[in-house]
Scaffold this motif. Structure first.
Motif, PDB file in Angstrom:
ATOM      1  N   ASP A  67     -10.442  -8.171   1.884  1.00 42.17           N
ATOM      2  CA  ASP A  67      -9.032  -7.880   1.575  1.00 42.17           C
ATOM      3  C   ASP A  67      -8.661  -6.475   2.041  1.00 42.17           C
ATOM      4  OD1 ASP A  67      -8.597 -10.361   0.471  1.00 42.17           O
ATOM      5  OD2 ASP A  67      -8.702  -9.673  -1.616  1.00 42.17           O
ATOM      6  N   GLY A  68      -9.574  -5.536   1.887  1.00 43.70           N
ATOM      7  CA  GLY A  68      -9.333  -4.172   2.347  1.00 43.70           C
ATOM      8  C   GLY A  68      -9.168  -4.102   3.853  1.00 43.70           C
ATOM      9  N   GLN A  69      -9.993  -4.865   4.567  1.00 49.39           N
ATOM     10  CA  GLN A  69      -9.883  -4.899   6.033  1.00 49.39           C
ATOM     11  C   GLN A  69      -8.542  -5.493   6.457  1.00 49.39           C
ATOM     12  OE1 GLN A  69     -11.902  -3.555   8.355  1.00 49.39           O
ATOM     13  NE2 GLN A  69     -10.550  -4.274   9.976  1.00 49.39           N
ATOM     14  N   ARG A  70      -8.126  -6.572   5.779  1.00 49.83           N
ATOM     15  CA  ARG A  70      -6.828  -7.182   6.101  1.00 49.83           C
ATOM     16  C   ARG A  70      -5.685  -6.218   5.793  1.00 49.83           C
ATOM     17  NH1 ARG A  70      -9.543 -11.872   4.500  1.00 49.83           N
ATOM     18  NH2 ARG A  70      -8.934 -11.676   2.312  1.00 49.83           N
ATOM     19  N   ALA A  71      -5.771  -5.502   4.677  1.00 47.37           N
ATOM     20  CA  ALA A  71      -4.735  -4.533   4.317  1.00 47.37           C
ATOM     21  C   ALA A  71      -4.698  -3.387   5.320  1.00 47.37           C
ATOM     22  CB  ALA A  71      -4.984  -3.996   2.904  1.00 47.37           C
ATOM     23  N   LEU A 124       0.832  -1.207   0.000  1.00 49.21           N
ATOM     24  CA  LEU A 124       0.000   0.000   0.000  1.00 49.21           C
ATOM     25  C   LEU A 124       0.862   1.249   0.000  1.00 49.21           C
ATOM     26  CD1 LEU A 124      -2.429  -0.915   2.932  1.00 49.21           C
ATOM     27  CD2 LEU A 124      -3.016  -0.930   0.498  1.00 49.21           C
ATOM     28  N   SER A 125       0.276   2.357  -0.420  1.00 47.66           N
ATOM     29  CA  SER A 125       0.869   3.671  -0.182  1.00 47.66           C
ATOM     30  C   SER A 125       0.219   4.236   1.077  1.00 47.66           C
ATOM     31  CB  SER A 125       0.599   4.609  -1.362  1.00 47.66           C
ATOM     32  OG  SER A 125      -0.786   4.940  -1.412  1.00 47.66           O
ATOM     33  N   LEU A 126       0.803   5.280   1.616  1.00 46.01           N
ATOM     34  CA  LEU A 126       0.226   5.917   2.803  1.00 46.01           C
ATOM     35  C   LEU A 126      -1.167   6.458   2.500  1.00 46.01           C
ATOM     36  CD1 LEU A 126       0.410   6.819   5.731  1.00 46.01           C
ATOM     37  CD2 LEU A 126       1.679   8.839   4.960  1.00 46.01           C
ATOM     38  N   VAL A 127      -1.363   7.029   1.322  1.00 45.81           N
ATOM     39  CA  VAL A 127      -2.678   7.567   0.952  1.00 45.81           C
ATOM     40  C   VAL A 127      -3.709   6.443   0.882  1.00 45.81           C
ATOM     41  CG1 VAL A 127      -3.971   8.766  -0.858  1.00 45.81           C
ATOM     42  CG2 VAL A 127      -1.678   9.539  -0.260  1.00 45.81           C
ATOM     43  N   GLN A 128      -3.337   5.303   0.310  1.00 45.77           N
ATOM     44  CA  GLN A 128      -4.261   4.171   0.252  1.00 45.77           C
ATOM     45  C   GLN A 128      -4.604   3.680   1.655  1.00 45.77           C
ATOM     46  OE1 GLN A 128      -1.773   1.715  -2.210  1.00 45.77           O
ATOM     47  NE2 GLN A 128      -3.046   2.064  -4.023  1.00 45.77           N
ATOM     48  N   TRP A 129      -3.601   3.561   2.513  1.00 47.50           N
ATOM     49  CA  TRP A 129      -3.873   3.117   3.879  1.00 47.50           C
ATOM     50  C   TRP A 129      -4.783   4.115   4.589  1.00 47.50           C
ATOM     51  CZ3 TRP A 129      -3.017   5.264   8.666  1.00 47.50           C
ATOM     52  CH2 TRP A 129      -3.385   4.443   9.741  1.00 47.50           C
ATOM     53  N   ASP A 130      -4.567   5.401   4.347  1.00 44.70           N
ATOM     54  CA  ASP A 130      -5.395   6.422   4.979  1.00 44.70           C
ATOM     55  C   ASP A 130      -6.856   6.290   4.548  1.00 44.70           C
ATOM     56  OD1 ASP A 130      -5.582   8.583   6.796  1.00 44.70           O
ATOM     57  OD2 ASP A 130      -5.471  10.038   5.159  1.00 44.70           O
ATOM     58  N   VAL A 131      -7.100   5.983   3.286  1.00 44.15           N
ATOM     59  CA  VAL A 131      -8.467   5.735   2.814  1.00 44.15           C
ATOM     60  C   VAL A 131      -9.052   4.534   3.548  1.00 44.15           C
ATOM     61  CG1 VAL A 131      -9.861   5.009   0.822  1.00 44.15           C
ATOM     62  CG2 VAL A 131      -8.128   6.805   0.551  1.00 44.15           C
ATOM     63  N   LEU A 132      -8.284   3.456   3.647  1.00 38.86           N
ATOM     64  CA  LEU A 132      -8.757   2.263   4.363  1.00 38.86           C
ATOM     65  C   LEU A 132      -9.066   2.582   5.826  1.00 38.86           C
ATOM     66  CD1 LEU A 132      -6.276  -0.415   2.946  1.00 38.86           C
ATOM     67  CD2 LEU A 132      -8.631   0.015   2.213  1.00 38.86           C
ATOM     68  N   ARG A 133      -8.203   3.382   6.445  1.00 42.17           N
ATOM     69  CA  ARG A 133      -8.405   3.757   7.856  1.00 42.17           C
ATOM     70  C   ARG A 133      -9.710   4.521   8.026  1.00 42.17           C
ATOM     71  NH1 ARG A 133      -6.841   8.449  11.017  1.00 42.17           N
ATOM     72  NH2 ARG A 133      -5.897   9.285   9.137  1.00 42.17           N
ATOM     73  N   HIS A 134      -9.928   5.502   7.159  1.00 41.27           N
ATOM     74  CA  HIS A 134     -11.145   6.301   7.293  1.00 41.27           C
ATOM     75  C   HIS A 134     -12.399   5.479   7.001  1.00 41.27           C
ATOM     76  CE1 HIS A 134      -9.449  10.101   8.395  1.00 41.27           C
ATOM     77  NE2 HIS A 134      -8.566  10.014   7.419  1.00 41.27           N
ATOM     78  N   LEU A 135     -12.332   4.559   6.048  1.00 38.45           N
ATOM     79  CA  LEU A 135     -13.484   3.697   5.792  1.00 38.45           C
ATOM     80  C   LEU A 135     -13.705   2.708   6.926  1.00 38.45           C
ATOM     81  CD1 LEU A 135     -13.392   3.019   1.968  1.00 38.45           C
ATOM     82  CD2 LEU A 135     -15.193   4.143   3.283  1.00 38.45           C
ATOM     83  N   HIS A 136     -12.641   2.293   7.577  1.00 41.60           N
ATOM     84  CA  HIS A 136     -12.777   1.435   8.754  1.00 41.60           C
ATOM     85  C   HIS A 136     -13.531   2.185   9.857  1.00 41.60           C
ATOM     86  CE1 HIS A 136     -11.732  -1.539  11.807  1.00 41.60           C
ATOM     87  NE2 HIS A 136     -11.387  -0.516  12.579  1.00 41.60           N
ATOM     88  N   GLU A 137     -13.198   3.477  10.008  1.00 41.53           N
ATOM     89  CA  GLU A 137     -13.825   4.301  11.044  1.00 41.53           C
ATOM     90  C   GLU A 137     -15.201   4.818  10.636  1.00 41.53           C
ATOM     91  OE1 GLU A 137     -10.898   7.343  11.708  1.00 41.53           O
ATOM     92  OE2 GLU A 137      -9.523   5.962  12.713  1.00 41.53           O
ATOM     93  N   LEU A 170      -9.833  -3.922  -2.775  1.00 38.40           N
ATOM     94  CA  LEU A 170      -9.743  -3.386  -1.409  1.00 38.40           C
ATOM     95  C   LEU A 170     -11.014  -2.668  -0.978  1.00 38.40           C
ATOM     96  CD1 LEU A 170      -6.134  -1.907  -1.667  1.00 38.40           C
ATOM     97  CD2 LEU A 170      -6.826  -4.066  -0.584  1.00 38.40           C
ATOM     98  N   LEU A 171     -11.736  -2.104  -1.934  1.00 34.56           N
ATOM     99  CA  LEU A 171     -12.965  -1.363  -1.658  1.00 34.56           C
ATOM    100  C   LEU A 171     -14.093  -1.908  -2.501  1.00 34.56           C
ATOM    101  CD1 LEU A 171     -11.783   2.378  -1.887  1.00 34.56           C
ATOM    102  CD2 LEU A 171     -11.722   0.863   0.104  1.00 34.56           C
ATOM    103  N   LYS A 172     -15.313  -1.652  -2.032  1.00 34.22           N
ATOM    104  CA  LYS A 172     -16.488  -1.903  -2.862  1.00 34.22           C
ATOM    105  C   LYS A 172     -17.348  -0.652  -2.825  1.00 34.22           C
ATOM    106  CE  LYS A 172     -18.517  -4.529   0.907  1.00 34.22           C
ATOM    107  NZ  LYS A 172     -18.930  -5.845   1.349  1.00 34.22           N
TER     108      LYS A 172
END
Length: 143
Positions: free
Chosen positions: A96-100, A33-46, A78-80
């Motif tokens: 997969d997005g949650q695992r990432a 991942l890139s930091l920006v991608q991880w940040d998107v995953l983090r915000h969607l997790h929250e 990673l997203l839907k």
């Protein structure tokens, strides 16, 4: 003698740059991942089902660049995406997005542990309060 405002601003920027550079390097190597991608995953997790516009604001991107990034992340599994009310498009994490997100979180904790983690608990509380206070002061209208 107290440091100048410019020296403080530069110190904040240097720490931020260190975090970004090291987080990008380690996220790429350990989580793909890139930091920006991880940040998107983090915000969607929250905030599950966040709109594209909300994600753009939370990740400091334009709506257009967030749309491009979201499409790439959807293509990677990673997203839907789902239609929301009106024209809004909602996004959420895939398995997969949650695992990432979880793998990336471990990486980020390691990066941050090497800098702000070296502070005592009390110092971290003060730093956090001061950063929030400075950010708030800079965003409030002057009048």
């Amino acid at each position: 003698m107290s440091p100048s405002l410019q020296e403080i601003g530069l110190a904040v920027k240097r720490l931020q740059w260190r975090h970004h550079r090291e987080a990008n390097r380690r996220l790429s190597a350990h989580a793909g991942l890139s930091l920006v991608q991880w940040d998107v995953l983090r915000h969607l997790h929250e905030q599950p089902d966040a709109t594209l516009h909300t994600l753009a604001e939370l990740t400091f991107q334009t709506d257009q660049s967030m749309g491009t990034l979201a499409k790439r992340m959807i293509d990677r599994g990673l997203l839907k995406r789902a239609d929301g009310p009106g024209r809004a498009t909602r996004h959420s994490l895939t398995e997969d997005g949650q695992r990432a997100y979880e793998a990336g979180s471990v990486v980020l904790e390691g990066v941050l542990a090497e800098s702000v983690g070296a502070l005592t608990d009390a110092e971290r509380v003060v730093l956090h309060e001061l950063l929030l206070k400075a950010a708030q002061a800079g965003s409030s209208p002057r009048g």
